[in-house]
Design a protein around this motif. Structure first.
Motif, mmCIF file in Angstrom:
data_model
loop_
_atom_site.group_PDB
_atom_site.id
_atom_site.type_symbol
_atom_site.label_atom_id
_atom_site.label_comp_id
_atom_site.label_asym_id
_atom_site.label_seq_id
_atom_site.Cartn_x
_atom_site.Cartn_y
_atom_site.Cartn_z
ATOM 1 N N LYS A 297 33.540 25.689 25.809
ATOM 2 C CA LYS A 297 33.230 26.602 26.900
ATOM 3 C C LYS A 297 33.439 28.044 26.477
ATOM 4 O O LYS A 297 34.489 28.413 25.951
ATOM 5 N N LEU A 298 32.438 28.879 26.736
ATOM 6 C CA LEU A 298 32.549 30.307 26.463
ATOM 7 C C LEU A 298 33.543 30.946 27.425
ATOM 8 O O LEU A 298 33.522 30.678 28.619
ATOM 9 N N GLY A 299 34.397 31.789 26.896
ATOM 10 C CA GLY A 299 35.393 32.443 27.726
ATOM 11 C C GLY A 299 36.654 31.620 27.878
ATOM 12 O O GLY A 299 37.670 32.126 28.345
ATOM 13 N N GLY A 300 36.604 30.340 27.503
ATOM 14 C CA GLY A 300 37.776 29.481 27.563
ATOM 15 C C GLY A 300 38.209 29.144 26.156
ATOM 16 O O GLY A 300 39.198 29.660 25.636
ATOM 17 N N ASP A 301 37.435 28.261 25.515
ATOM 18 C CA ASP A 301 37.729 27.896 24.135
ATOM 19 C C ASP A 301 37.372 29.025 23.168
ATOM 20 O O ASP A 301 37.999 29.172 22.122
ATOM 21 N N VAL A 302 36.372 29.794 23.522
ATOM 22 C CA VAL A 302 35.869 30.859 22.652
ATOM 23 C C VAL A 302 35.739 32.141 23.455
ATOM 24 O O VAL A 302 35.157 32.145 24.539
ATOM 25 N N LEU B 182 25.893 36.576 18.697
ATOM 26 C CA LEU B 182 26.363 36.688 17.323
ATOM 27 C C LEU B 182 27.696 35.960 17.213
ATOM 28 O O LEU B 182 28.656 36.304 17.905
ATOM 29 N N VAL B 183 27.742 34.942 16.389
ATOM 30 C CA VAL B 183 28.958 34.156 16.175
ATOM 31 C C VAL B 183 29.749 34.841 15.070
ATOM 32 O O VAL B 183 29.362 34.808 13.896
ATOM 33 N N MET B 184 30.858 35.474 15.443
ATOM 34 C CA MET B 184 31.540 36.382 14.529
ATOM 35 C C MET B 184 32.752 35.779 13.823
ATOM 36 O O MET B 184 33.220 36.342 12.832
ATOM 37 N N THR B 185 33.296 34.660 14.319
ATOM 38 C CA THR B 185 34.533 34.127 13.754
ATOM 39 C C THR B 185 34.376 32.657 13.365
ATOM 40 O O THR B 185 33.497 31.946 13.860
ATOM 41 N N ASP B 186 35.274 32.209 12.480
ATOM 42 C CA ASP B 186 35.292 30.797 12.117
ATOM 43 C C ASP B 186 35.632 29.930 13.319
ATOM 44 O O ASP B 186 35.136 28.799 13.427
ATOM 45 N N LYS B 187 36.464 30.434 14.217
ATOM 46 C CA LYS B 187 36.813 29.677 15.418
ATOM 47 C C LYS B 187 35.568 29.357 16.225
ATOM 48 O O LYS B 187 35.380 28.216 16.675
ATOM 49 N N ALA B 188 34.716 30.331 16.442
ATOM 50 C CA ALA B 188 33.493 30.103 17.211
ATOM 51 C C ALA B 188 32.547 29.173 16.469
ATOM 52 O O ALA B 188 31.927 28.287 17.069
ATOM 53 N N LEU B 189 32.423 29.348 15.161
ATOM 54 C CA LEU B 189 31.548 28.479 14.377
ATOM 55 C C LEU B 189 32.052 27.049 14.408
ATOM 56 O O LEU B 189 31.265 26.097 14.579
ATOM 57 N N ALA C 51 27.409 38.327 11.130
ATOM 58 C CA ALA C 51 27.536 37.101 11.925
ATOM 59 C C ALA C 51 27.568 35.873 11.028
ATOM 60 O O ALA C 51 26.839 35.792 10.037
ATOM 61 N N LYS C 52 28.415 34.925 11.390
ATOM 62 C CA LYS C 52 28.483 33.659 10.671
ATOM 63 C C LYS C 52 27.391 32.697 11.147
ATOM 64 O O LYS C 52 27.020 31.766 10.431
ATOM 65 N N ALA C 53 26.895 32.930 12.351
ATOM 66 C CA ALA C 53 25.820 32.107 12.917
ATOM 67 C C ALA C 53 25.187 32.882 14.061
ATOM 68 O O ALA C 53 25.754 33.860 14.554
ATOM 69 N N LEU C 54 24.011 32.441 14.463
ATOM 70 C CA LEU C 54 23.319 33.000 15.622
ATOM 71 C C LEU C 54 22.997 31.871 16.582
ATOM 72 O O LEU C 54 22.480 30.823 16.173
ATOM 73 N N ASP D 3 30.038 33.874 30.908
ATOM 74 C CA ASP D 3 31.444 33.489 30.898
ATOM 75 C C ASP D 3 31.587 32.167 31.645
ATOM 76 O O ASP D 3 31.172 32.033 32.792
ATOM 77 N N GLY D 4 32.176 31.171 31.014
ATOM 78 C CA GLY D 4 32.311 29.854 31.616
ATOM 79 C C GLY D 4 31.189 28.894 31.277
ATOM 80 O O GLY D 4 31.202 27.742 31.707
ATOM 81 N N THR D 5 30.203 29.338 30.507
ATOM 82 C CA THR D 5 29.093 28.474 30.126
ATOM 83 C C THR D 5 29.579 27.369 29.194
ATOM 84 O O THR D 5 30.314 27.619 28.237
ATOM 85 N N VAL D 6 29.169 26.144 29.485
ATOM 86 C CA VAL D 6 29.491 24.993 28.645
ATOM 87 C C VAL D 6 28.357 24.796 27.641
ATOM 88 O O VAL D 6 27.186 24.748 28.021
ATOM 89 N N ILE D 7 28.702 24.700 26.366
ATOM 90 C CA ILE D 7 27.730 24.488 25.301
ATOM 91 C C ILE D 7 27.936 23.086 24.740
ATOM 92 O O ILE D 7 29.041 22.717 24.340
ATOM 93 N N ASP D 8 26.846 22.324 24.722
ATOM 94 C CA ASP D 8 26.908 20.908 24.383
ATOM 95 C C ASP D 8 25.824 20.594 23.356
ATOM 96 O O ASP D 8 24.690 21.070 23.470
ATOM 97 N N VAL D 9 26.154 19.787 22.357
ATOM 98 C CA VAL D 9 25.186 19.415 21.327
ATOM 99 C C VAL D 9 24.071 18.574 21.947
ATOM 100 O O VAL D 9 24.324 17.637 22.707
#
Length: 236
Positions: free
Chosen positions: A146-151, A130-137, A68-71, A186-192
């Protein structure tokens, strides 16, 4: 595969509105975060990671956490509502350092999801992704996604017979009262969560500052990094 509570069209239309509502209510009703409050969240994330690491059914998790690149760790996601409901919670992220031998962080995030369905009562779950790709990181380094949309996301394999390949930007494990798949992400929005990042580091800090350049630090965060390193070692 995650259970779909609503059609993609309905979820796409409703999620931003309900996510904004959850974030807005949290901002209005809560007191400003303190360093002690943020440290308590980091400690809870460490306990969650330890729970998953010790679980005998988490063989795939232990074998692949080292890749994983991140958790992304959320000690509690609360799902509540009736007829129209949603889920929300907080999370912390730690990311591999440039040498790949340790972890930077934690950075703080908020989670929110809107959905349509019969959801009587409330349900709390814990999650480790587990953040597996550079795209997700890179998405985690941005403001909102958004999970399932952008990632893309996939449920983490559990128990015996988990040798089949799993391909997604994030491999997500959720658990509620000892049962796996406790919440649909799926569809969860993740915000800083800028407020908690500021409280924890004593100054404004972006995810890039925390997870990449490490221009800010908090020695108390080392315990979570050590727990992640222990999880990696247990999978070898």
């Amino acid at each position: 595969m995650f259970k779909r509570i609503a059609s993609n069209t309905a979820r796409t239309a409703l999620t931003p509105v309900l996510a904004f509502t959850i974030f807005g209510l949290a901002a209005c009703s809560s007191t400003p975060p303190t360093k002690d409050d943020t440290q308590a969240r980091v400690d809870a994330a460490q306990a969650t990671l330890a729970n998953f690491r010790r679980d005998p059914d988490m063989t795939w998790f232990r074998d692949h956490v080292g890749s994983a690149k991140a958790l992304l760790i959320s000690p509690q996601i609360v799902q509540a509502g009736f007829i129209v409901g949603g889920s929300g919670g907080s999370a912390v992220v730690i990311a591999r350092n440039r040498s790949g031998t340790g972890w930077n962080g934690p950075a703080f995030y908020r989670l929110a999801q809107g959905s349509i369905g019969l959801q009587a009562g409330a349900q709390a779950s814990e999650m480790v992704a587990l953040v597996m790709t550079d795209k997700a990181l890179n998405s985690l380094l941005a403001t909102t996604f958004k999970l399932g949309g952008d990632v893309s996301v996939a449920a983490g394999p559990v128990g015996a017979g988990t040798g089949a390949p799993v391909t997604a930007d994030m491999i997500v494990y959720t658990r509620s009262k000892g049962l796996y798949g406790g919440v649909n992400v799926d569809g969860t929005v993740i915000d800083v969560d800028e407020g908690r990042n500021r409280a924890y580091y004593g100054q404004p800090a972006t995810p890039v500052d925390i997870l990449v350049t490490r221009s800010v630090s908090n020695p108390a965060g080392a315990r979570l990094a050590q727990a992640a390193s222990g999880a990696v070692a247990s999978g070898r």
